[in-house]
Design a protein around this motif. Structure first.
Motif, mmCIF file in Angstrom:
data_model
loop_
_atom_site.group_PDB
_atom_site.id
_atom_site.type_symbol
_atom_site.label_atom_id
_atom_site.label_comp_id
_atom_site.label_asym_id
_atom_site.label_seq_id
_atom_site.Cartn_x
_atom_site.Cartn_y
_atom_site.Cartn_z
ATOM 1 N N GLY A 72 0.778 -1.229 0.000
ATOM 2 C CA GLY A 72 0.000 0.000 0.000
ATOM 3 C C GLY A 72 0.810 1.280 0.000
ATOM 4 O O GLY A 72 0.274 2.346 0.263
ATOM 5 N N PRO A 115 6.235 7.343 -6.331
ATOM 6 C CA PRO A 115 6.296 7.454 -7.787
ATOM 7 C C PRO A 115 7.712 7.393 -8.337
ATOM 8 O O PRO A 115 7.932 6.904 -9.429
ATOM 9 N N ARG A 137 14.327 8.875 -5.844
ATOM 10 C CA ARG A 137 14.279 9.937 -4.850
ATOM 11 C C ARG A 137 15.037 9.492 -3.588
ATOM 12 O O ARG A 137 14.949 8.349 -3.171
ATOM 13 N N THR A 144 -8.026 0.540 1.274
ATOM 14 C CA THR A 144 -7.566 1.187 0.045
ATOM 15 C C THR A 144 -6.050 1.140 -0.047
ATOM 16 O O THR A 144 -5.350 1.273 0.945
ATOM 17 N N ALA A 145 -5.586 0.957 -1.281
ATOM 18 C CA ALA A 145 -4.155 0.739 -1.474
ATOM 19 C C ALA A 145 -3.361 2.034 -1.551
ATOM 20 O O ALA A 145 -2.170 2.022 -1.729
ATOM 21 N N THR A 146 -4.037 3.156 -1.423
ATOM 22 C CA THR A 146 -3.306 4.413 -1.520
ATOM 23 C C THR A 146 -2.990 4.916 -0.125
ATOM 24 O O THR A 146 -3.865 5.316 0.617
ATOM 25 N N ALA A 147 -1.724 4.880 0.191
ATOM 26 C CA ALA A 147 -1.341 5.301 1.521
ATOM 27 C C ALA A 147 -1.068 6.789 1.552
ATOM 28 O O ALA A 147 -1.601 7.516 2.374
ATOM 29 N N ASP A 148 -0.253 7.238 0.623
ATOM 30 C CA ASP A 148 0.188 8.610 0.668
ATOM 31 C C ASP A 148 -0.025 9.296 -0.663
ATOM 32 O O ASP A 148 0.109 10.481 -0.795
ATOM 33 N N GLU A 149 -0.386 8.468 -1.630
ATOM 34 C CA GLU A 149 -0.492 8.954 -2.992
ATOM 35 C C GLU A 149 -1.578 10.013 -3.079
ATOM 36 O O GLU A 149 -1.441 11.006 -3.777
ATOM 37 N N ASP A 193 -2.627 12.402 -1.347
ATOM 38 C CA ASP A 193 -2.578 13.790 -0.918
ATOM 39 C C ASP A 193 -1.964 14.724 -1.963
ATOM 40 O O ASP A 193 -1.857 15.914 -1.742
ATOM 41 N N VAL A 221 3.115 14.309 -3.525
ATOM 42 C CA VAL A 221 4.283 13.507 -3.845
ATOM 43 C C VAL A 221 4.260 13.028 -5.284
ATOM 44 O O VAL A 221 5.065 12.230 -5.683
ATOM 45 N N ALA A 222 3.327 13.516 -6.081
ATOM 46 C CA ALA A 222 3.139 12.985 -7.425
ATOM 47 C C ALA A 222 4.416 13.009 -8.264
ATOM 48 O O ALA A 222 5.313 12.222 -8.050
ATOM 49 N N ARG A 266 7.947 14.727 -9.877
ATOM 50 C CA ARG A 266 8.920 15.768 -9.634
ATOM 51 C C ARG A 266 9.098 16.547 -10.924
ATOM 52 O O ARG A 266 9.174 15.960 -11.998
ATOM 53 N N ARG A 279 14.716 16.876 -11.382
ATOM 54 C CA ARG A 279 15.427 15.640 -11.746
ATOM 55 C C ARG A 279 16.826 15.979 -12.256
ATOM 56 O O ARG A 279 17.802 15.331 -11.914
ATOM 57 N N ALA A 295 15.890 17.576 -3.414
ATOM 58 C CA ALA A 295 15.216 16.757 -2.410
ATOM 59 C C ALA A 295 13.811 17.259 -2.130
ATOM 60 O O ALA A 295 13.032 16.607 -1.456
ATOM 61 N N LYS A 296 13.497 18.446 -2.651
ATOM 62 C CA LYS A 296 12.191 19.030 -2.350
ATOM 63 C C LYS A 296 11.058 18.157 -2.856
ATOM 64 O O LYS A 296 11.134 17.563 -3.897
ATOM 65 N N ARG A 297 9.992 18.149 -2.093
ATOM 66 C CA ARG A 297 8.897 17.293 -2.495
ATOM 67 C C ARG A 297 7.867 18.081 -3.298
ATOM 68 O O ARG A 297 7.875 19.242 -3.330
#
Ligand SMILES: Nc1ncnc2c1ncn2[C@@H]1O[C@H](COP(=O)(O)OP(=O)(O)O)[C@@H](O)[C@H]1O
Ligand SMILES: [Mg+2]
Lengths: 274, 345
Positions: free
Chosen positions: A148, A152, A156, B3-8, B10, B13-14, B16, B21, B343-345
């Motif tokens: 879970g 992406p 990172r 649901t399989a989305t833990a942090d996605e 919000d 974090v999509a 960069r 890069r 490193a910025k998110r």
């Protein structure tokens, strides 16, 4: 190489042996010189269950997990691992017995990428040590997704992840590399509500995958959300041991806060501010 | 709960952005710096544009780069080597005096010198593990030990501060062909050190990014305790890195010896800092765990271009060190900024 690593979902035991006891402590105690940090501890860690260990600062929680993790040896009683009396000489031996510990400082190198951290020390490589980068990224990604966690960009640096995600990467790694029991030392202590939720969900997933989880925490609310059995330590001894069905959150919170002591404190405070 | 989305979910974090890069390559600052220095001197220094001077610049860069590469790897592994500069001279002196003193074939001296140079690297690693002192201190000790030995032993053996000339010794011609040959391509004069430098850069860069040992180097420098906890042999990795510095010092020492036929005892002192500057300009963090081999080589190129560019531009070369110091601080600031952006998110 990847055959050596056991995945939780396709383990050989499946659902039949989920209640097998992996670690059993019988009257275990530990003294540091003349400081008796633990005494008379009885505890079962079973596969497919979350065992919560609660207690105030100095209660002996860390000492208890250090015994199971192979950092300290016990000085009283006995510890059975898979039914055999065991004294671990090093964390390595505990790992080899399938007991992985995720400490609060996590054992991740913050500036290294997620996939490099995931495989650190167990890299997949070809001749001359050539890393199988694509394969490792793919495995890390699918293992994390399975539990879970969606990251992406696995290139990172780990340090750029949230605290909850970092915990989960460390746990996922331990599981992928064959842990039967994972010991988590206060994994939610430094996290906010949302991130704690990420880790708690993850703990449930690990349990449902058939692992034994030892969850050390200060927080009875967190413990009650995921725990199957609860052990409250006080001054190095077990002050409460209960299965989930036999206890309520209020009882657990009361025991943690030190029930009677809290009432006494309440009276004292009332005297101070009439 | 399922649901399989833990942090996605919000949304923070999509993906960069592309520039982030790009900035995440540690060498990017050095690349920009190298282009800037190149353009600057092309504009202000006419001799900089002459093809035969390119050979001189590349030679300068290569003799720094051959050492900046292993020093950078060592820094990524979390350690310093202040003895890297004098070790070059030690290797050269040892080879020449061993062959001269006992009238041996020069190749015997060359090989014994290799053993000595690797031994110095091993000693640095061993002392670091045994004393648990910072490598800055341990190798400062080695720096002084070697500096003293270079002077004292040379005076004992050769009676002066210059090593004996070795041109008449057996094996000289073949050794000189290996370590100090050169070619001219249409007016461009290239020394063999350029080849050494390029090969070392490629080998070290591949090792760092594509081999298991690279993972171990990054982890040993990034968080040694954690690396050990998951089974990385951090101590052996670091000792290996010191020995790689020793190997490169030997290679450069052999070139120096066979290029000039004699070596001054005080050579190389201070160069250790130039190697470190090249590595830092190239993106290596002083705290370890992060950096680039290609960046260090670009740092060496910047040094070579600056060193000669100042002369070609007719500026007072007394300012070279000042310029280097400014560049070091500037590069460190830029690299720190770049790393935060990456490193910025
Ligand atoms: N290495 C040690 N040497 C001596 N005493 C120790 C050591 N580690 C812990 N203790 C003592 O053992 C008791 C239990 O500590 P610990 O297991 O760290 O508690 P907790 O993790 O629950 O806060 C404390 O009184 C502590 O001072
Ligand atoms: Mg503790």
């Amino acid at each position: 190489m990847s055959t050596a690593a056991r995945r939780p979902t396709d383990g050989p035991d499946g659902g039949t042996s989920v209640t097998e006891t992996v670690i059993r402590l019988e009257d275990v105690g530990k003294s540091y010189g003349n400081v008796r940090a633990l005494h008379g501890i009885n505890l079962d860690v079973r596969q497919g269950e979350v065992t919560c260990v609660l207690g105030d600062n100095g209660a002996g929680k860390s000492t208890l997990i250090k015994i199971m993790a192979g950092l300290h040896d016990y000085t009283e009683g006995r510890m059975l691992v898979h039914g055999q009396v065991t004294h671990f000489g090093s964390p390595r031996q505990a790992l080899d017995a399938g007991i992985a510990t995720v400490y609060q400082d996590l054992a991740l190198a913050p500036l290294m990428s997620v996939w490099r951290n995931f495989f650190l020390g167990k890299e997949l490589h070809g001749p001359l040590g050539m890393l199988r980068v694509a394969q490792m990224k793919q495995i890390a990604d699918s293992e994390l997704r399975k539990m879970g966690i969606v990251i992406p960009d696995l290139d990172r640096p780990v340090g750029a992840l949230s605290g909850g995600q970092r915990q989960c990467v460390a746990i996922a790694r331990a599981i992928y590399f064959g842990a039967k029991v994972i010991i988590l030392d206060e994994p939610t202590a430094a996290l906010g509500v949302k991130q704690s939720g990420v880790v708690l969900k993850y703990i449930v997933k690990a349990r449902d995958a058939g692992l034994g989880v030892v969850f050390i925490t200060h927080n009875p609310h967190h413990a009650f959300l995921v725990g199957n059995r609860f052990v409250v330590l006080k001054l190095g001894e077990v002050s409460l041991e209960a299965k989930r069905d036999h206890i309520t959150l209020e009882q657990l919170t009361g025991e943690m806060a030190g029930g009677d002591e809290l009432t006494a404190l309440e009276h004292e405070l009332r005297d101070l501010h009439p | 709960m399922t649901t399989a989305t833990a942090d996605e979910g919000d949304g923070r974090v999509a993906a960069r952005p592309a520039y982030a890069r790009l900035l995440s390559f540690p060498a990017i600052g050095a690349l920009i710096g190298a282009i800037a220095v190149f353009v600057l001197f092309m504009a202000v220094a006419p001799p900089f544009r002459a093809i035969d001077n390119s050979g001189t610049i590349l030679y300068q860069a290569s003799t720094i780069g051959m050492m900046a590469v292993p020093v950078a790897l060592l820094m990524i592994g979390g350690e310093f080597d202040l003895s890297a500069g004098v070790a070059v001279t030690t290797a050269a002196l040892a080879a020449s005096m061993i062959a001269w003193q006992w009238s041996l074939n020069v190749w015997v001296g060359v090989l014994l010198s290799l053993v000595l140079a690797l031994g110095i690297g091993w000693f640095n690693g061993w002392l670091l593990q045994r004393t648990k002192l910072p490598s800055f201190l341990v190798t400062l000790g080695t720096f002084f030990i070697l500096q003293g030995c270079n002077l004292a032993v040379t005076k004992l053996v050769a009676g002066g501060v210059t090593s004996p000339r070795i041109t008449d010794i057996d094996g000289y011609d073949s050794a000189a062909a290996v370590f100090a040959s050169d070619i001219s391509i249409g007016g461009l004069h290239l020394e063999i050190t350029l080849l050494f430098w390029l090969v070392l850069t490629v080998v070290a860069a591949v090792a760092l990014t594509r081999l298991r040992i690279g993972n171990w180097i990054l982890a040993s420098g990034g968080d040694e305790a954690s690396a050990r906890a998951v089974g990385v042999p951090a101590a052996r990795t670091k000792t290996g890195l010191f020995m790689f510095v020793g190997f490169c010092a030997w290679l450069l020492g052999m070139h120096t010896l066979f290029n000039f036929d004699a070596v001054q005892t005080n050579m190389g002192i201070g160069n250790e800092f130039i190697y470190i500057i090249a590595a830092v300009v190239g993106g290596c963090l002083l705290t370890g765990g992060y950096g680039s081999v290609a960046g260090a080589s670009l740092g060496a190129l910047i040094y070579g271009m600056t060193n000669l560019g100042i002369t070609y531009a007719g500026w007072n070369p007394d300012w070279l060190k000042t310029f280097l110091g400014v560049m070091l601080v500037g590069a460190t600031l830029i690299n720190t900024f770049v790393r935060r952006q990456a490193a910025k998110r």
